[in-house]
Design a protein around this motif. Structure first.
Motif, mmCIF file in Angstrom:
data_model
loop_
_atom_site.group_PDB
_atom_site.id
_atom_site.type_symbol
_atom_site.label_atom_id
_atom_site.label_comp_id
_atom_site.label_asym_id
_atom_site.label_seq_id
_atom_site.Cartn_x
_atom_site.Cartn_y
_atom_site.Cartn_z
ATOM 1 N N MET A 112 0.829 -1.213 0.000
ATOM 2 C CA MET A 112 0.000 0.000 0.000
ATOM 3 C C MET A 112 0.859 1.258 0.000
ATOM 4 O O MET A 112 0.500 2.271 -0.616
ATOM 5 N N THR A 113 2.001 1.202 0.691
ATOM 6 C CA THR A 113 2.814 2.416 0.854
ATOM 7 C C THR A 113 4.283 2.226 0.485
ATOM 8 O O THR A 113 5.066 3.174 0.604
ATOM 9 N N ILE A 114 4.680 1.036 0.062
ATOM 10 C CA ILE A 114 6.088 0.789 -0.243
ATOM 11 C C ILE A 114 6.550 1.659 -1.405
ATOM 12 O O ILE A 114 5.791 1.933 -2.339
ATOM 13 N N SER A 115 7.795 2.104 -1.363
ATOM 14 C CA SER A 115 8.337 2.927 -2.442
ATOM 15 C C SER A 115 8.823 2.049 -3.588
ATOM 16 O O SER A 115 9.113 0.862 -3.404
ATOM 17 N N GLN A 116 8.933 2.658 -4.751
ATOM 18 C CA GLN A 116 9.437 1.939 -5.916
ATOM 19 C C GLN A 116 10.868 1.455 -5.652
ATOM 20 O O GLN A 116 11.232 0.324 -5.990
ATOM 21 N N LYS A 117 11.659 2.291 -5.033
ATOM 22 C CA LYS A 117 13.058 1.944 -4.755
ATOM 23 C C LYS A 117 13.149 0.737 -3.830
ATOM 24 O O LYS A 117 13.968 -0.166 -4.038
ATOM 25 N N GLU A 118 12.275 0.702 -2.818
ATOM 26 C CA GLU A 118 12.303 -0.397 -1.847
ATOM 27 C C GLU A 118 11.884 -1.710 -2.474
ATOM 28 O O GLU A 118 12.518 -2.753 -2.250
ATOM 29 N N ILE A 119 10.849 -1.693 -3.294
ATOM 30 C CA ILE A 119 10.382 -2.950 -3.893
ATOM 31 C C ILE A 119 11.377 -3.453 -4.937
ATOM 32 O O ILE A 119 11.545 -4.657 -5.118
ATOM 33 N N GLU A 120 12.069 -2.537 -5.608
ATOM 34 C CA GLU A 120 13.100 -2.956 -6.562
ATOM 35 C C GLU A 120 14.242 -3.662 -5.834
ATOM 36 O O GLU A 120 14.842 -4.609 -6.364
ATOM 37 N N LYS A 121 14.548 -3.196 -4.634
ATOM 38 C CA LYS A 121 15.623 -3.810 -3.842
ATOM 39 C C LYS A 121 15.218 -5.196 -3.359
ATOM 40 O O LYS A 121 16.052 -6.103 -3.260
ATOM 41 N N ARG A 122 13.934 -5.375 -3.063
ATOM 42 C CA ARG A 122 13.472 -6.610 -2.437
ATOM 43 C C ARG A 122 12.932 -7.640 -3.439
ATOM 44 O O ARG A 122 12.824 -8.816 -3.101
ATOM 45 N N PHE A 123 12.577 -7.203 -4.626
ATOM 46 C CA PHE A 123 12.104 -8.143 -5.650
ATOM 47 C C PHE A 123 12.863 -7.834 -6.936
ATOM 48 O O PHE A 123 12.560 -6.878 -7.648
#
Length: 291
Positions: free
Chosen positions: A84-95
């Motif tokens: 719901m609130t994750i940043s694009q940068k964070e999800i790129e790092k994790r997936f």
């Protein structure tokens, strides 16, 4: 009633979504105890599924997989809320995607693409792939009964440039896009048990005869789409890695259901490697073929 439930739960979900990942997983540990040990959510279904699919393992080994699965399921559920609130940068790092060129090369062929994946590891964050594509991305999902939560699910899963369509909307959407020349990527999670119909296709999945979805292959052949398989692995808690494998560039030349069989075998390999990351809560093998 649906609205009242949504109004009550939405603030809670939002508060969960803004938790730092370290606190999110501490909360997940608590949810695991609640779901597995107290509520015992679908524990009999999970235990029966694992026993049927992995009969060669001892009871202790299957119980170990069961516990690890519930821990993973709780993580994944909270990760979905986190979206719901994750940043694009964070999800790129994790997936992360290891070989996007496999897909990007298919875009150059000028045909739409059917992407097959399974309910394994993190299928929620697969939609982050849409940042990297130039085709219009569609994720196929099952509608939530509560219309307010259904809208929330659409909003969550559509944050990364993907459009969600229901299973009933899939064929009309593909047909319309095909007629209008809209090159698209369609994501199919094709490892769930389908409804039994007269012409249901049966195969062997994890050594058990079972009906399987063939819609992705049928639609790919009807509208001449290329096909890829997305293989997701859990690297560590909160981190996933996805590989793309070409299934076919000439689907019309391949015998019927052969691609579906290849897909099922690839899913089996994933399950056997790390069974705790497969979604065991659904009745995969509830149907028996009549003699």
């Amino acid at each position: 009633m649906q609205l009242l439930l949504f109004i009550f739960l939405y603030p809670i979900l939002w508060l969960i979504s803004i938790l730092p990942f370290r606190l999110l997983y501490i909360f997940s540990d608590f949810v695991y105890i609640l779901v597995y040990r107290i509520i015992k959510y679908r524990k009999k279904i999970v235990r029966d599924n694992i026993a049927m699919a992995l009969p060669n393992l001892s009871i202790d080994e299957r119980i170990s997989i069961e516990k690890k699965f519930y821990a993973h399921m709780c993580d994944m559920f909270l990760e979905m809320i986190k979206t719901m609130t994750i940043s694009q940068k964070e999800i790129e790092k994790r997936f992360s995607f290891t070989n996007l060129d496999v897909y990007l090369d298919l875009e150059k062929k000028g045909k739409s693409v059917a992407l097959l994946c399974s309910h394994y590891a993190s299928y929620e964050w697969v939609l982050s792939m849409n940042k990297y594509i130039t085709f219009k991305g569609f994720g196929i999902y099952k509608r939530v009964n509560n219309k307010y939560f259904d809208k929330l699910v659409r909003n969550i899963r559509s944050r990364f440039k993907a459009e969600l369509i229901t299973t009933r909307e899939t064929r009309p959407t593909i047909e319309r896009n095909s007629k209008n020349g809209v090159l698209s990527l369609y994501g199919f999670a094709s490892d769930q048990s389908p409804q039994i119909k007269t012409k249901t296709y049966w195969s062997t999945f994890m050594g058990i005869e079972t009906p399987v979805h063939v819609g992705a292959e049928v639609l790919a052949k009807r509208y001449d789409m290329n096909m890829v398989f997305l293989k997701v692995r859990k690297v560590k808690r909160g981190y996933y890695e996805a590989d793309l494998e070409l299934l076919s560039e000439n689907v019309t030349e391949i015998p019927d259901f052969e691609i579906t069989e290849i897909f099922l075998k690839k899913v089996e390999v994933l399950i056997k490697e790390a069974p705790e990351f497969y979604l065991w809560t659904h009745k995969r093998w509830k149907h028996k073929k009549s003699v």
